[in-house]
Design an enzyme around this catalytic site. Structure first.
Site, PDB file in Angstrom:
ATOM      1  N   ASN A  11       0.963  -1.036   0.122  1.00 13.26           N
ATOM      2  CA  ASN A  11      -0.070  -0.079  -0.018  1.00 13.26           C
ATOM      3  C   ASN A  11       0.857   1.270  -0.063  1.00 13.26           C
ATOM      4  O   ASN A  11       1.586   1.501   1.061  1.00 13.26           O
ATOM      5  CB  ASN A  11      -0.780   0.070   1.217  1.00 13.26           C
ATOM      6  CG  ASN A  11      -1.651   1.258   1.326  1.00 13.26           C
ATOM      7  OD1 ASN A  11      -1.711   1.943   0.393  1.00 13.26           O
ATOM      8  ND2 ASN A  11      -2.161   1.481   2.668  1.00 13.26           N
ATOM      9  N   TRP A  12       1.016   1.907  -1.260  1.00 13.89           N
ATOM     10  CA  TRP A  12       2.049   3.040  -1.346  1.00 13.89           C
ATOM     11  C   TRP A  12       1.432   4.207  -0.653  1.00 13.89           C
ATOM     12  O   TRP A  12       2.126   5.268  -0.653  1.00 13.89           O
ATOM     13  CB  TRP A  12       2.369   3.216  -2.496  1.00 13.89           C
ATOM     14  CG  TRP A  12       3.271   2.010  -3.463  1.00 13.89           C
ATOM     15  CD1 TRP A  12       3.937   1.110  -2.648  1.00 13.89           C
ATOM     16  CD2 TRP A  12       3.904   2.332  -4.592  1.00 13.89           C
ATOM     17  NE1 TRP A  12       4.678   0.293  -3.617  1.00 13.89           N
ATOM     18  CE2 TRP A  12       4.606   1.006  -4.687  1.00 13.89           C
ATOM     19  CE3 TRP A  12       3.772   2.899  -5.753  1.00 13.89           C
ATOM     20  CZ2 TRP A  12       5.384   0.784  -5.837  1.00 13.89           C
ATOM     21  CZ3 TRP A  12       4.371   2.788  -6.806  1.00 13.89           C
ATOM     22  CH2 TRP A  12       5.151   1.713  -6.975  1.00 13.89           C
ATOM     23  N   LYS A  13       0.316   4.320  -0.275  1.00 10.81           N
ATOM     24  CA  LYS A  13      -0.431   5.558   0.187  1.00 10.81           C
ATOM     25  C   LYS A  13      -0.033   6.796  -0.551  1.00 10.81           C
ATOM     26  O   LYS A  13      -0.342   6.722  -1.869  1.00 10.81           O
ATOM     27  CB  LYS A  13      -0.033   5.713   1.749  1.00 10.81           C
ATOM     28  CG  LYS A  13      -0.215   4.523   2.663  1.00 10.81           C
ATOM     29  CD  LYS A  13       0.181   4.816   3.976  1.00 10.81           C
ATOM     30  CE  LYS A  13      -0.158   3.119   4.802  1.00 10.81           C
ATOM     31  NZ  LYS A  13      -0.014   3.415   5.963  1.00 10.81           N
ATOM     32  N   HIS A 106      -9.488   1.002   4.921  1.00 10.56           N
ATOM     33  CA  HIS A 106      -8.361   1.301   5.717  1.00 10.56           C
ATOM     34  C   HIS A 106      -8.405   2.365   6.915  1.00 10.56           C
ATOM     35  O   HIS A 106      -9.262   3.193   6.727  1.00 10.56           O
ATOM     36  CB  HIS A 106      -7.090   1.870   4.656  1.00 10.56           C
ATOM     37  CG  HIS A 106      -5.896   1.729   5.355  1.00 10.56           C
ATOM     38  ND1 HIS A 106      -5.495   2.661   6.099  1.00 10.56           N
ATOM     39  CD2 HIS A 106      -4.730   0.816   5.221  1.00 10.56           C
ATOM     40  CE1 HIS A 106      -4.239   2.455   6.524  1.00 10.56           C
ATOM     41  NE2 HIS A 106      -3.744   1.540   5.913  1.00 10.56           N
ATOM     42  N   GLU A 108      -6.865   4.792   7.625  1.00 13.09           N
ATOM     43  CA  GLU A 108      -6.702   6.261   7.367  1.00 13.09           C
ATOM     44  C   GLU A 108      -7.776   6.544   6.641  1.00 13.09           C
ATOM     45  O   GLU A 108      -8.103   7.931   6.830  1.00 13.09           O
ATOM     46  CB  GLU A 108      -5.545   6.283   6.740  1.00 13.09           C
ATOM     47  CG  GLU A 108      -4.123   5.931   7.328  1.00 13.09           C
ATOM     48  CD  GLU A 108      -2.992   5.598   6.715  1.00 13.09           C
ATOM     49  OE1 GLU A 108      -2.823   5.700   5.539  1.00 13.09           O
ATOM     50  OE2 GLU A 108      -1.998   5.115   7.620  1.00 13.09           O
ATOM     51  N   GLU A 186      -5.309  -4.939  10.718  1.00 11.04           N
ATOM     52  CA  GLU A 186      -4.423  -3.959  10.828  1.00 11.04           C
ATOM     53  C   GLU A 186      -4.630  -3.344  12.066  1.00 11.04           C
ATOM     54  O   GLU A 186      -5.596  -2.370  12.095  1.00 11.04           O
ATOM     55  CB  GLU A 186      -4.431  -2.840   9.605  1.00 11.04           C
ATOM     56  CG  GLU A 186      -3.972  -3.670   8.295  1.00 11.04           C
ATOM     57  CD  GLU A 186      -3.469  -2.473   7.324  1.00 11.04           C
ATOM     58  OE1 GLU A 186      -2.290  -2.927   6.929  1.00 11.04           O
ATOM     59  OE2 GLU A 186      -4.413  -1.738   6.815  1.00 11.04           O
ATOM     60  N   GLY A 192       2.555   2.170  10.847  1.00 11.74           N
ATOM     61  CA  GLY A 192       3.506   3.202  10.641  1.00 11.74           C
ATOM     62  C   GLY A 192       3.998   3.555  12.019  1.00 11.74           C
ATOM     63  O   GLY A 192       4.935   4.578  11.979  1.00 11.74           O
ATOM     64  N   SER A 227       3.353  -2.425  10.436  1.00  8.75           N
ATOM     65  CA  SER A 227       4.725  -2.346  10.575  1.00  8.75           C
ATOM     66  C   SER A 227       5.307  -3.555  10.300  1.00  8.75           C
ATOM     67  O   SER A 227       6.346  -4.100  10.817  1.00  8.75           O
ATOM     68  CB  SER A 227       5.087  -1.733  12.100  1.00  8.75           C
ATOM     69  OG  SER A 227       4.558  -0.582  12.324  1.00  8.75           O
ATOM     70  N   GLY A 248       2.892  -1.284   4.110  1.00 15.82           N
ATOM     71  CA  GLY A 248       2.878   0.247   3.782  1.00 15.82           C
ATOM     72  C   GLY A 248       4.405   0.511   3.646  1.00 15.82           C
ATOM     73  O   GLY A 248       4.784   0.419   2.328  1.00 15.82           O
ATOM     74  N   GLY A 249       5.189   1.152   4.555  1.00 19.56           N
ATOM     75  CA  GLY A 249       6.127   1.908   4.145  1.00 19.56           C
ATOM     76  C   GLY A 249       7.413   1.137   3.581  1.00 19.56           C
ATOM     77  O   GLY A 249       7.865   1.369   2.732  1.00 19.56           O
TER      78      GLY A 249
END
Ligand code: PGA
Length: 266
Positions: A11-13, A106, A108, A186, A192, A227, A248-249
């Site tokens: 997930n590149w956000k 998600h 966010e 999640e 994150g 994470s 993610g990251g």
């Protein structure tokens, strides 16, 4: 040797900043995967880039679609095709640029866009109608975790899936690599932050999610997210109840992401 299908989804956000950077990350990942062709046998790899990068990756790389599945990070709740919904991207538009799945729910989106069960239900409906697989994200906040309410929260979030059991959830899709619905657990406090629940907690929670899903008559792979990195991926991959990860990251760094993929292949 892994026998059940596994899923590693990035997930590149709102990353990276430029089209060139997006293309470079994608190409490096594609090269890695094609140089390791056994990957495809057991593990499906997906990326959800920013909407503005999706056509670039989707249309310029149509031949890649079975190597890296592309997806949207969200989908419009109000229309399947077109309409006056400023800023929204519809499920049909996503399909048109090569998307095979959409992230829905998600944390966010729930947090910054106030997405509630009603909105999420409409989104899931449109995505499934357009033949997009849905990666439905659920998870408890830190306060809920500390108050021991994780299971209650997850059960409530999962309940909206019940209405899709009959018409969609257990059908096979156009491609046989992504089922119609996948669930991503999640914990909000793990996203994150570098913090994760223990492996035992993740396995127990996935077991609980699987029990709830079977009462809803939904059979969906369950991914862990929050994470995940190249250091802890193997621990999650070794858990019997973990069918994959949503990353993610670490999905923006091909070195890390490819190590995460390896953990789910070996
Ligand atoms: P993270 O994000 O891997 O950077 O924690 C996961 C996610 O939000 O899906």
């Amino acid at each position: 040797m892994t026998t059940t299908p596994k899923y590693v989804i990035g997930n590149w956000k709102t990353n990276p900043k430029t089209q060139d950077q997006a293309q470079t990350i994608f190409n490096d990942l594609f090269d890695y995967l094609t140089q390791n062709p056994n990957n495809q046998a057991t593990c499906t790899i997906g990326i959800a880039p920013s909407f503005v990068h999706l056509p670039l990756l989707g249309l310029k790389n149509p031949q890649n679609s079975d190597v890296i599945f592309l997806g949207g990070q969200d989908v419009c709740a109000y229309t399947l095709d077109t309409g006056a919904y400023t800023g929204d991207i519809s499920a049909s538009q996503l399909v048109d640029v090569g998307a095979k799945f959409a992230l829905i729910g998600h944390s966010e989106r729930r947090q910054y866009h106030g997405e509630n069960d009603e909105i999420l239900t409409q989104k899931i409906h449109h995505a499934l109608t357009a033949n997009l697989s849905v990666i439905f994200c659920i998870g408890e906040t830190k306060a809920e975790y500390q108050a021991g309410q994780t299971r209650q929260v997850l059960e409530k979030q999962l309940a909206i899936l019940e209405q899709f059991a009959k018409d969609f959830a257990n059908q096979s899709t156009q491609n046989n690599q992504l089922p119609p619905i996948l669930v991503a657990y999640e914990p909000v406090w793990a996203i994150g932050t570098g913090m994760t629940p223990s492996a035992q907690e993740v396995d127990d929670t996935h077991n609980f999610i699987s029990e709830v899903l079977s009462t809803l008559e939904i059979f969906a792979p369950i991914l862990y997210g929050g994470s995940v990195n190249d250091k802890n991926a193997q621990e999650f991959a070794d858990l019997p109840m973990v069918d994959g990860v949503l990353v993610g990251g670490a999905s923006l760094k091909v070195d890390s992401f490819s190590q995460i993929i390896r953990a789910f292949i070996d």
